[in-house]
Write an enzyme that holds these catalytic residues in place. Sequence first.
Site, PDB file in Angstrom:
ATOM      1  N   CYS A  86      10.546 -74.051  11.039  1.00  0.00           N
ATOM      2  CA  CYS A  86      10.756 -73.776  12.406  1.00  0.00           C
ATOM      3  C   CYS A  86      10.319 -74.896  13.217  1.00  0.00           C
ATOM      4  CB  CYS A  86      10.097 -72.737  12.836  1.00  0.00           C
ATOM      5  SG  CYS A  86      10.592 -71.945  14.669  1.00  0.00           S
ATOM      6  N   HIS A 195      13.085 -68.426  10.027  1.00  0.00           N
ATOM      7  CA  HIS A 195      11.722 -68.087   9.332  1.00  0.00           C
ATOM      8  C   HIS A 195      12.066 -67.237   8.182  1.00  0.00           C
ATOM      9  CE1 HIS A 195       9.080 -69.061  12.825  1.00  0.00           C
ATOM     10  NE2 HIS A 195      10.205 -68.924  13.353  1.00  0.00           N
ATOM     11  N   GLU A 197       9.840 -66.254   5.996  1.00  0.00           N
ATOM     12  CA  GLU A 197       8.700 -65.310   5.847  1.00  0.00           C
ATOM     13  C   GLU A 197       9.239 -63.993   6.947  1.00  0.00           C
ATOM     14  OE1 GLU A 197       8.892 -67.934   7.875  1.00  0.00           O
ATOM     15  OE2 GLU A 197       7.512 -67.587   9.642  1.00  0.00           O
TER      16      GLU A 197
END
Lengths: 217, 256
Positions: A86, A195, A197
């Site tokens: 990001c 993202h 994650e």
Amino acid sequence: MTHLAVIDYGMGNLHSVAKALEHVARRADLTFKISVSADPKVLQAADRLVFPGVGAMRDCMGEIRRLGIDEILREQIQHKPVLAICVGMQALMERSEENGGVECIGLFRGEVRRFAAGQHDAKGELLKVPHMGWSEVKQRAHPLWRGIPEGSRFYFVHSYYVQPHDSAEVVGVTDYPAPFCAALARDNIFAVQFHPEKSQDSGLQLLQNFLTWSGHA
Amino acid sequence: MSLAKRIIPCLDCDNGRVVKGVKFVDIRDAGDPVEISKRYCEQGADEITFLDITASTEDRGTTIHTVEAIASEVFIPLTVGGGIRTLQDIRDMLNAGADKVGINTSAVLNPEFVREAAERFGAQCIVVAIDAKCVSGPGEPKRWEIFTHGGRKPTGLDAIAWAQKMTAYGAGEILLTSMDRDGTKNGFDLDLTRAISDAVAVPVIASGGVGNLQHLVDGIKIGKADAVLAASIFHFGEYTIPQAKAFMREQGIEVR
């Protein structure tokens, strides 16, 4: 044992990244150690680095410079795989339009631009900014996409996107509504606008691929 | 290929338990937030919203501990709201694993807080939560006002003007709850949702009143919401997330 360091410059969602990495390392039966740190010694000792980022670019770059993270990255990418996420990805470019213009680290040639307001998709619906939610990513060959179906959706939340000068460095593309660079790679660096994650199975697979990637794709 | 519309289960939490009220009172216990979050994530929820519903009323912060526990198990975005008053509160929540924070009462008390928060952390993680109630009489043009403190305290602020102001101050998303519909299962206030969605350039999450799957579709198709939030239809097993997605897909809505 693999030693992974998440670079902590005070702007992160570090818990999320660290927890997701821990989860996939355990799932893959890897012996691992995860450090969350800005200490040059720790970052030098690690086998691989994750460079996350959340927040406004001026503050991010301020902290990156204050802590000397830019110099550490410049040196460490010679030796080990780096995953930027990001704003971490955006910070690798030469400059960003955010906050009235910010000089960035400059590991990739190109700029960070804001999505234009008032754009519409093919169905005529107004596209909101930030681009927030799950969008499909068209992949270009890279080991970190292994096991992730082409066109899988990843979670994005951003108002700015990178525009690299060298299109050969683009390894993932998403439309909003025009195609933009969702993933960028060269040598030891893999950088994503989304993202991983927070992108459930596909994102976790990408993190797992990163944990075993030898670099220099 | 475009952006999927999101389904967001909402966990209203009180003292570490998920609860759900009808019109913000009459609380029913719905279970452990970590277990529930995991289940929704596995079912394909696009995000989780965690609201500490007693925070403003009883003047205490959201439990960082629960947020950390959820963020350790759930690898989709997590928004945390309730009792966010300072930049340090936001920092704490982001460090605990939240991706976005919801600001409600504090935005009304001090709009500058939203501007500071967006400048510091980026607009993408600042969600302004708006609780709106219809205040126009029958036959009058529709008008909605902002309420705080769990819907008990009127502010006199016009909902549309407020949403625009918050967006100008840096809100990256609006979480819009109809106080008239919340907990009723009569569907979203579609006029309100449409009015706010048309008035701002950032994503709008419709909330309050979902009782069946058609309501979710209406929120997107008629209300023009970017995401739909629901609690009790999922908590009490009336519908699953996959059922909701299948229904929305049948109705031509792009979902993940």
